[in-house]
Design a protein around this motif. Structure first.
Motif, short mmCIF file in Angstrom:
data_model
loop_
_atom_site.label_atom_id
_atom_site.label_comp_id
_atom_site.label_asym_id
_atom_site.label_seq_id
_atom_site.Cartn_x
_atom_site.Cartn_y
_atom_site.Cartn_z
N UNK A 462 33.15 32.93 49.80
CA UNK A 462 33.23 34.29 50.14
C UNK A 462 34.86 34.84 49.97
N UNK A 463 35.68 34.02 49.93
CA UNK A 463 37.05 34.39 49.95
C UNK A 463 37.26 34.59 48.34
N UNK A 464 36.77 33.55 47.77
CA UNK A 464 36.97 33.33 46.17
C UNK A 464 36.33 34.51 45.77
N UNK A 465 35.02 34.95 46.03
CA UNK A 465 34.52 36.16 45.88
C UNK A 465 35.42 37.60 45.90
N UNK A 466 35.73 37.74 46.95
CA UNK A 466 36.91 38.73 47.39
C UNK A 466 38.06 38.57 46.30
N UNK A 467 38.63 37.37 45.96
CA UNK A 467 39.73 37.47 45.13
C UNK A 467 39.62 38.05 43.79
N UNK A 468 38.21 37.63 43.44
CA UNK A 468 37.51 38.04 42.17
C UNK A 468 37.63 39.47 41.98
N UNK A 469 37.02 40.31 43.12
CA UNK A 469 36.63 41.73 43.02
C UNK A 469 38.03 42.51 43.00
N UNK A 470 39.00 41.62 43.79
CA UNK A 470 40.44 42.28 43.83
C UNK A 470 41.11 42.36 42.52
N UNK A 471 41.10 41.20 41.72
CA UNK A 471 41.76 40.89 40.50
C UNK A 471 41.17 41.74 39.42
N UNK A 472 39.74 42.19 39.27
CA UNK A 472 39.01 43.21 38.65
C UNK A 472 39.43 44.52 38.93
N UNK A 473 39.73 44.83 40.12
CA UNK A 473 40.23 46.06 40.53
C UNK A 473 41.58 46.37 40.05
N UNK A 474 42.46 45.53 40.11
CA UNK A 474 43.90 45.55 39.71
C UNK A 474 43.96 45.65 38.14
N UNK A 475 43.11 45.21 37.29
CA UNK A 475 43.12 45.48 35.88
C UNK A 475 42.73 46.99 35.71
N UNK A 476 42.26 47.79 36.26
CA UNK A 476 41.59 49.02 36.24
C UNK A 476 42.93 50.07 36.03
N UNK A 477 43.98 49.59 36.63
CA UNK A 477 45.22 50.23 36.59
C UNK A 477 45.74 50.63 35.32
N UNK A 478 45.31 49.93 34.31
CA UNK A 478 45.61 50.02 32.83
C UNK A 478 44.33 50.65 32.00
N UNK A 479 43.57 50.99 32.73
CA UNK A 479 42.42 51.62 31.94
C UNK A 479 42.67 53.20 31.71
N UNK A 480 42.01 54.07 30.89
CA UNK A 480 41.99 55.50 30.81
C UNK A 480 41.38 55.76 32.10
N UNK A 481 41.89 56.84 32.59
CA UNK A 481 41.39 57.52 33.73
C UNK A 481 40.19 58.57 33.27
N UNK A 482 39.34 58.16 32.97
CA UNK A 482 37.99 58.97 32.54
C UNK A 482 38.40 60.10 31.54
N UNK A 483 39.05 59.53 30.37
CA UNK A 483 39.85 60.73 29.58
C UNK A 483 38.53 61.34 28.68
N UNK A 484 37.52 60.61 28.96
CA UNK A 484 36.09 61.25 28.03
C UNK A 484 35.67 62.46 28.94
#
Length: 532
Positions: A462-484
Motif C-alpha cells: 500500500x505504501x508503494x501505491x501511495x508513492x506512485x500517486x504522489x509521484x504522478x501528482x508531482x508531475x502535474x506541476x509542469x502541465x498546463x493549468x487548463x489552458x483549454x
C-alpha cells in the motif's frame, strides 16, 4: 494542534463489542433512512453506552477515550451505519467539544454532564447562507450595546441536529464598539432563549436520519457565563472543533470504506460465470478492489498516526487532519461507486445497503469544507512558505525527501502561475495553482504516513501505491493549468444558449399542503392574511 492523552483500551474494546451486538440486533438502517429520523431509543441507548461523550470524563457519563480509541470506535460505528456515525461525530466534536475545552466553570460542568450522558444534544452553528466554506465571510453579529449587553443577530444554515438540540454553539462577528468587527464571538445558546428560532428542516440527499435546520437568532441576549473562549477569539474555538471533527470524519469514512470492500468482495467472490470465472478474478474488478484496499490502508495509517500523535501531546499540523477528511471523503465516494458498479443490478436495489452508503457518503466531499476549498487552503499555506508541515514531515515521519519534493513543487508552481498571469488575470492563476499544489500536498502526506507505518526500508504494498500517486501528482506541476478552458463570460454565453435546445425547465405544479388551516390558528387575523 494538540489533543488529550486519556486512554482506556478496555473501554474501546467494550464499546466496539457493544456496537457490533447492538448493530446486529437493534438497528435497521433502511428504516432510519426511509423514515428520515433516528429513533429516540437509539439516542437514549447511545447516551447510556457513553457514545455521546466519547472523550468526556466518566463521572459525567462519558467514556474518557483517547483520540486513538475514539477514532477506532467511530470507524466501527460507520461500518455499521455511516449516518449514525455522522450524528455521533457532530454531537461529540461540534457539540460537546467546544463546551469541554472552551467553556468556563460552572457552566462547563453543568452542560457537559447533560451532553455527555445524552440527556441533551448539542449543535454547532457557524455556516450561513453566504458564508459556508469561507467562515471569514460571516455576516451574523454579536454587538455590545451601551447597556453592556451583547445581542446576537444571525441566520445559520445546514446546522446538523439543530432541531433536536438543547444547546447550540454559535459564532458571529464581534462588534465591541466603534470601528467595526473585533474578531469573532463564540457562545453557547440554550434552545428556548428568547429570539432563538429553529427554522425548517432541510431535506437532504443522504444522511437522512439526522436533521439539518435553518436557525435564526434575532436580538438574542448572550450571557457572559455561556461564552466560549476569549471574547473576540471565537474563531480559534471553532477551528479547534472543526479540526478534530475532520480527523473524526476521516475515521468514519475509513469504517464505511471497509464495509464497501466487505460487500464488494463478498459478491465478487461468489458471482461466477463472468468470463468463465469468478467476478473477483476479472482484471478490472481486481484493480479497482486493490485500489480501494490501498486507499483504506493508507487512510487508516494517517488517521491512527495523527490520533496517536495528538494523544502524545505532539503538535500536529492542520494539514494532516484536513487530508484525513478530504482524501477520506474522496476515497469513500469512489469506493461506494465502484462497489455499486461491481454489484450490478443488485447494487441499485435499496435493500442491498450500497445505495444508502453512497448517498450518505456524498456529503462528505462537501461538509466541514468542500474538498476543493480544503485543497486550496493547504496549497496556499505551502505557497506562503509554511514551514510547520515541512518540519513535521522531516522530524516526525522521517520524510525529509517528501518535504523537499513539496518545496520543489511549490517553487515550480509559483513560476507557472507567474507565466499564466495574462491568461488568468487577478487571482485566478494563483487560486488554481494553490488547488493543484494542495492536491500534491495531500498525496505527499498520505505517502509519508503510509511509508512511515510500513517502515522506510521495506515499504509495504500500500505504501508503494501511495508513492506512485504522489509521484504522478508531482508531475502535474509542469502541465498546463487548463489552458483549454473558456473564459467565464464566454462559457456562460454558450451554456445560456442551450435554452434554445431545452427551454427554461422549471416545475410549478403545487406540492402537498402542510400548513395549519387559518381557522384553526391561534391568531384570528390569519384568516384574512392566509393565501391558499
Amino acid at each position: 494542534m494538540k489533543g488529550c492523552d486519556r486512554t482506556d483500551g478496555g473501554a474501546r474494546a467494550g464499546t466496539i463489542a457493544w456496537l457490533r451486538d447492538y448493530g446486529a440486533k437493534r438497528l435497521n438502517s433502511l428504516l432510519i433512512d426511509t423514515r428520515r429520523c433516528i429513533p429516540p431509543y437509539i439516542v437514549l441507548d447511545f447516551g447510556n453506552a457513553g457514545l455521546l461523550g466519547l472523550q468526556a470524563p466518566t463521572e459525567m457519563g462519558g467514556l474518557a477515550l483517547s483520540n486513538l480509541d475514539a477514532v477506532a470506535v467511530l470507524a466501527q460505528l460507520a461500518a455499521i451505519d455511516l449516518n449514525l456515525a455522522a450524528f455521533t461525530v457532530v454531537h461529540n466534536c461540534l457539540g460537546v467539544g467546544p463546551v469541554m475545552r472552551a467553556a468556563r466553570e460552572p457552566t462547563r460542568s453543568e452542560i457537559l454532564a447533560e451532553l455527555a450522558s445524552g440527556r441533551k444534544l448539542g449543535a454547532f452553528a457557524l455556516t450561513e447562507p453566504v458564508a459556508g466554506s469561507n467562515p471569514n465571510g460571516l455576516q451574523g453579529t454579536a454587538v455590545l450595546g451601551p447597556d453592556g449587553r451583547l445581542k446576537l443577530n444571525a441566520t445559520k444554515m445546514w446546522i446538523g441536529s439543530a432541531g433536536w438540540s438543547s444547546y447550540i454553539n454559535v459564532f458571529a462577528r464581534y462588534i465591541g464598539g466603534p470601528g467595526g468587527s473585533q474578531g469573532t464571538s463564540a457562545h453557547i445558546v440554550p434552545v428556548g432563549t428568547p429570539g432563538l428560532r429553529i427554522g425548517p428542516e432541510l431535506l437532504t440527499m443522504g444522511m437522512r436520519g439526522m436533521v439539518q435546520n435553518v436557525v435564526h437568532f434575532e436580538d438574542v441576549a448572550l450571557e457572559e457565563r455561556y461564552q466560549l473562549g476569549t471574547q473576540g477569539e471565537g474563531m480559534a474555538v471553532a477551528k479547534d472543533a472543526m479540526m478534530l471533527t475532520r480527523l473524526a470524519l476521516g475515521a468514519a469514512f475509513l469504517g464505511a470504506m471497509k464495509r464497501c470492500l466487505q460487500l464488494m468482495t463478498r459478491y465478487t467472490e461468489r458471482r461466477t460465470g463472468i468470463c468463465a470465472g469468478r467476478l473477483v478474478d476479472n482484471p478490472v474488478t481486481r484493480v479497482r478492489t486493490c485500489t480501494i484496499l490501498a486507499q483504506t490502508i493508507v487512510l487508516e495509517q494517517l488517521v491512527t498516526f495523527a490520533a496517536s500523535a495528538l494523544d502524545r501531546q505532539i503538535d500536529v499540523p492542520e494539514e494532516l487532519l484536513i487530508v484525513a477528511k478530504a482524501a477520506g471523503s474522496e476515497f469513500l465516494w469512489q469506493a461506494s461507486d465502484w462497489a455499486l458498479q461491481a454489484l450490478g443490478g443488485r447494487g441499485y436495489l435499496e435493500s442491498n445497503i450500497i445505495t444508502q452508503i453512497m448517498r450518505d457518503a456524498r456529503v462528505g466531499r462537501i461538509f466541514e469544507g468542500p474538498t476543493e476549498t480544503l485543497l486550496h487552503h493547504i496549497g496556499s499555506r505551502l505557497m506562503l512558505s509554511e514551514g510547520t508541515l515541512l518540519d513535521f514531515l522531516a522530524r516526525q515521519l522521517d520524510a525529509a525527501d517528501i518535504a523537499a519534493k513539496l518545496v520543489a513543487a511549490r517553487d515550480a508552481m509559483k513560476t507557472r502561475c507567474v507565466g499564466l498571469s495574462e491568461s488568468y488575470p487577478g487571482r485566478q492563476a494563483r487560486d488554481y495553482g494553490n488547488f493543484v499544489l494542495g492536491a500534491i500536498v495531500s498525496k505527499g502526506i498520505l505517502h509519508a504516513a503510509g511509508r512511515h507505518a510500513g517502515r522506510k526500508e521495506t515499504p509495504s504494498w500500500s505504501a508503494r501505491w501511495a508513492a506512485r500517486i504522489f509521484e504522478e501528482a508531482v508531475t502535474k506541476v509542469d502541465e498546463d493549468i487548463d489552458e483549454w478552458a473558456l473564459p467565464a463570460n464566454d462559457l456562460l454565453s454558450r451554456v445560456n444558449g442551450l435554452t434554445t435546445d431545452i427551454g427554461d425547465v422549471e416545475q410549478s405544479m403545487p406540492g402537498e399542503e402542510w400548513r395549519l388551516d387559518p381557522y384553526l390558528r391561534v391568531d384570528a387575523n390569519a384568516i384574512d392574511n392566509f393565501v391558499w
